[in-house]
Write a protein that holds these residues in place. Sequence first.
Motif, PDB file in Angstrom:
ATOM      1  N   LEU A   8      -3.914  -6.507   6.844  1.00  0.00           N
ATOM      2  CA  LEU A   8      -2.826  -5.529   6.776  1.00  0.00           C
ATOM      3  C   LEU A   8      -1.699  -5.971   7.697  1.00  0.00           C
ATOM      4  CD1 LEU A   8      -4.859  -2.174   6.831  1.00  0.00           C
ATOM      5  CD2 LEU A   8      -4.275  -3.652   4.896  1.00  0.00           C
ATOM      6  N   ALA A  47      -0.653  -5.628   2.207  1.00  0.00           N
ATOM      7  CA  ALA A  47      -2.030  -6.119   2.227  1.00  0.00           C
ATOM      8  C   ALA A  47      -2.071  -7.501   1.581  1.00  0.00           C
ATOM      9  CB  ALA A  47      -2.957  -5.165   1.482  1.00  0.00           C
ATOM     10  N   LEU A  84       0.827  -1.208   0.000  1.00  0.00           N
ATOM     11  CA  LEU A  84       0.000   0.000   0.000  1.00  0.00           C
ATOM     12  C   LEU A  84       0.862   1.259   0.000  1.00  0.00           C
ATOM     13  CD1 LEU A  84      -2.752  -1.112   2.557  1.00  0.00           C
ATOM     14  CD2 LEU A  84      -2.796  -1.238   0.058  1.00  0.00           C
ATOM     15  N   THR A  88      -9.106  -9.185   3.693  1.00  0.00           N
ATOM     16  CA  THR A  88      -7.896  -8.376   3.523  1.00  0.00           C
ATOM     17  C   THR A  88      -7.233  -8.191   4.874  1.00  0.00           C
ATOM     18  OG1 THR A  88      -8.789  -7.193   1.604  1.00  0.00           O
ATOM     19  CG2 THR A  88      -6.955  -6.166   2.776  1.00  0.00           C
ATOM     20  N   SER A 121      -4.787 -10.269   0.412  1.00  0.00           N
ATOM     21  CA  SER A 121      -6.218 -10.381   0.145  1.00  0.00           C
ATOM     22  C   SER A 121      -6.537 -11.746  -0.448  1.00  0.00           C
ATOM     23  CB  SER A 121      -6.681  -9.280  -0.812  1.00  0.00           C
ATOM     24  OG  SER A 121      -6.485  -7.997  -0.251  1.00  0.00           O
TER      25      SER A 121
END
Length: 438
Positions: free
Chosen positions: A128, A118, A112, A126, A120
């Motif tokens: 982090l 991230a 990011l 998702t 997913s």
Amino acid sequence: MIQTLPLALPGALVDLHRIDLTALYSQGWGVQAYDAAAAPNGDVYALYGVRRSVNGAVGNASDPAMARFAYRIITRYSAAGEVLASALWNAAHGDETVSAVAEGNEMTLCVLPDDTLAVSALPGNTTLISADLSRVVATYAARERRPFQEFKPGDSFATSLSVTPSGRLLCTVAEYGVWRYDSSLTNIVGVADGALTADSRPRIQALASLDPEPARHSDADLRPHVAYQGAPVGLANRPRPALTELLSGEDPLSGWHDARLGRPAPLADDLFVVPVYAKTFRGGSRGQPFVFALVNDQGELTGRLNGLQKWRDSPFTGFCFNVAADPHRGHAFHLNRYGLYAWNKAGMLRAKLDTETKAFKPLTHFTLTSCSPTGDLLLVHNKQHLILRVPVPDDLTALAPAVEEGLRTYARQRTALKKRWAPVNWHWTQTSATVHRL
């Protein structure tokens, strides 16, 4: 700078489970790469897994040396190519106590704009993770809808993420009932303009859909964080005409029923490559239609990546549907068993490196994952468990010598790594870098 990076297994994990690195994968174990991504500072992250489904006649859960297992691993490499750290978690489904990482299928990786990682996956999970891989920052987890069971929506975000030059998030979102399947499949392409953090989940503006009418939707299937025309996506509210409706003239026999949506790639801040491919068959799908569509941020189908033939250039051989893009220079790339292809922003094919030629035949063993922020190609060797990072020239007509040099350098660097790491059957084990448990 051309680099070759090993997908290394933590030595403590190999010792704990007494993994026989000499065993054939047909004996019930294996290592698999999922994705690789690069950060603006030059660091590279790789996402891969190791699993064992059987061990001898029976598995013994109380004895790690005999137990079945499945782990996901993320490894971070410096801009110079050194392993900095790894993180791993148990990938057991349905056990929320195992890890803070939200598990799922078809896992992807994205760095990011704030350097947070991230991860997913389907059906919309998702997670982090901090840039140093030491901790989970936040988890956005969906709850899978089951037929004939009460559905309680989670706080999902996306099934995949990619970042545009200005920091917009190009997302895909899953919906239930796509093509009448009793499960969630990726069906929506959208863009989020806010930051995804532990404290905020930006609203995704839906741009395109695949199946125009997913079956048996209810109010519980509305996606509050995904909007179309100011209202949550779900029920009848989604972009129309759908991509399959726009493409229906190219496959009138099936109308693209049972088609799938690949991971989109940003070609610019406001232009995206969206892979769409028709139904696959067990007996072989070469010759089935596919399109790498160009969709702008208004949801308009503006064109496609041109120059591919359904049979001669089929991505169905080996199921190679990935598209990578360098949005800073407006380049798009695709690698399958028949060649490496490169396009400009207008969708014009500028280069094809034919794998029937001796120089580029080794490409048949690689999977293209992504482009770095500087436009380098990240490719993963499917059997030797190595990442090859190849710089791409500004002029795509000069791609062939650049890739040819990349493959020659890969052979030399691979030899050097073998002397340094002493892999067993192309399985690399590292003991020096920090390994975090997530």
